[in-house]
Design a protein around this motif. Structure first.
Motif, PDB file in Angstrom:
ATOM      1  N   ALA A  61       0.830  -1.203   0.000  1.00 54.85           N
ATOM      2  CA  ALA A  61       0.000   0.000   0.000  1.00 54.85           C
ATOM      3  C   ALA A  61       0.870   1.262   0.000  1.00 54.85           C
ATOM      4  CB  ALA A  61      -0.933  -0.005   1.206  1.00 54.85           C
ATOM      5  N   LEU A  62       1.958   1.241   0.747  1.00 52.80           N
ATOM      6  CA  LEU A  62       2.875   2.384   0.751  1.00 52.80           C
ATOM      7  C   LEU A  62       3.545   2.577  -0.605  1.00 52.80           C
ATOM      8  CD1 LEU A  62       4.595   2.050   4.240  1.00 52.80           C
ATOM      9  CD2 LEU A  62       3.098   3.889   3.471  1.00 52.80           C
ATOM     10  N   VAL A  63       3.894   1.476  -1.256  1.00 53.52           N
ATOM     11  CA  VAL A  63       4.490   1.568  -2.588  1.00 53.52           C
ATOM     12  C   VAL A  63       3.478   2.147  -3.564  1.00 53.52           C
ATOM     13  CG1 VAL A  63       5.360   0.202  -4.527  1.00 53.52           C
ATOM     14  CG2 VAL A  63       6.193  -0.234  -2.232  1.00 53.52           C
ATOM     15  N   ALA A  64       2.235   1.654  -3.521  1.00 52.33           N
ATOM     16  CA  ALA A  64       1.198   2.165  -4.415  1.00 52.33           C
ATOM     17  C   ALA A  64       0.920   3.640  -4.149  1.00 52.33           C
ATOM     18  CB  ALA A  64      -0.078   1.345  -4.251  1.00 52.33           C
ATOM     19  N   TYR A  65       0.900   4.030  -2.872  1.00 49.76           N
ATOM     20  CA  TYR A  65       0.667   5.430  -2.525  1.00 49.76           C
ATOM     21  C   TYR A  65       1.813   6.323  -3.025  1.00 49.76           C
ATOM     22  CZ  TYR A  65      -0.224   9.558   0.314  1.00 49.76           C
ATOM     23  OH  TYR A  65      -0.459  10.840   0.728  1.00 49.76           O
ATOM     24  N   SER A  66       3.032   5.845  -2.924  1.00 49.40           N
ATOM     25  CA  SER A  66       4.179   6.617  -3.390  1.00 49.40           C
ATOM     26  C   SER A  66       4.159   6.781  -4.906  1.00 49.40           C
ATOM     27  CB  SER A  66       5.486   5.948  -2.966  1.00 49.40           C
ATOM     28  OG  SER A  66       5.592   5.898  -1.576  1.00 49.40           O
ATOM     29  N   VAL A  67       3.836   5.704  -5.615  1.00 51.09           N
ATOM     30  CA  VAL A  67       3.779   5.775  -7.080  1.00 51.09           C
ATOM     31  C   VAL A  67       2.638   6.686  -7.510  1.00 51.09           C
ATOM     32  CG1 VAL A  67       3.319   4.408  -9.161  1.00 51.09           C
ATOM     33  CG2 VAL A  67       4.903   3.571  -7.441  1.00 51.09           C
ATOM     34  N   PHE A  68       1.485   6.567  -6.845  1.00 50.39           N
ATOM     35  CA  PHE A  68       0.348   7.435  -7.158  1.00 50.39           C
ATOM     36  C   PHE A  68       0.698   8.900  -6.905  1.00 50.39           C
ATOM     37  CE2 PHE A  68      -3.494   9.638  -5.647  1.00 50.39           C
ATOM     38  CZ  PHE A  68      -4.247   9.592  -6.821  1.00 50.39           C
ATOM     39  N   ARG A  74       3.502  14.848 -10.965  1.00 48.27           N
ATOM     40  CA  ARG A  74       3.977  15.048 -12.346  1.00 48.27           C
ATOM     41  C   ARG A  74       2.872  15.678 -13.202  1.00 48.27           C
ATOM     42  NH1 ARG A  74       7.238  10.696 -15.885  1.00 48.27           N
ATOM     43  NH2 ARG A  74       8.986  12.056 -15.501  1.00 48.27           N
ATOM     44  N   THR A  75       1.623  15.224 -13.030  1.00 48.16           N
ATOM     45  CA  THR A  75       0.538  15.826 -13.808  1.00 48.16           C
ATOM     46  C   THR A  75       0.252  17.242 -13.354  1.00 48.16           C
ATOM     47  OG1 THR A  75      -1.093  14.821 -12.353  1.00 48.16           O
ATOM     48  CG2 THR A  75      -0.549  13.635 -14.376  1.00 48.16           C
ATOM     49  N   ARG A  76       0.404  17.528 -12.076  1.00 47.61           N
ATOM     50  CA  ARG A  76       0.209  18.907 -11.588  1.00 47.61           C
ATOM     51  C   ARG A  76       1.283  19.836 -12.113  1.00 47.61           C
ATOM     52  NH1 ARG A  76      -1.416  18.236  -5.240  1.00 47.61           N
ATOM     53  NH2 ARG A  76      -3.463  17.347  -5.613  1.00 47.61           N
TER      54      ARG A  76
END
Length: 79
Positions: A61-68, A74-76
């Protein structure tokens, strides 16, 4: 006069981590705990399977949160 040998490694300064290093460490810990949870489940050791599975889920979950968060920033930055 005998020479004194230091058998202990010097500690690494853990404050200087790159974001991908933290991501790799969390992912590796998640994989290790997932393997431990699968082994515990297959052998019927619930005392090992459930905590290791919980730690693996938290790590992933921490990995997914970091990637998200990386892709969100990047989009911002593009807009």
């Amino acid at each position: 006069m005998p020479y004194k040998v230091n058998f202990f490694a010097r500690p690494v300064n853990s404050d200087q981590k790159l974001p991908w290093e933290s991501l790799l460490i969390e992912f590796s810990l998640g994989v290790i705990c997932l393997v431990m949870a699968i082994y515990g489940w297959d052998t019927g050791m619930a005392l090992m399977a459930y905590p290791a599975g919980a730690v693996a889920a938290i790590c992933f979950a921490l990995v997914a949160y970091s990637v998200f968060g990386f892709f969100r920033e990047r989009t911002r930055a593009k807009n």
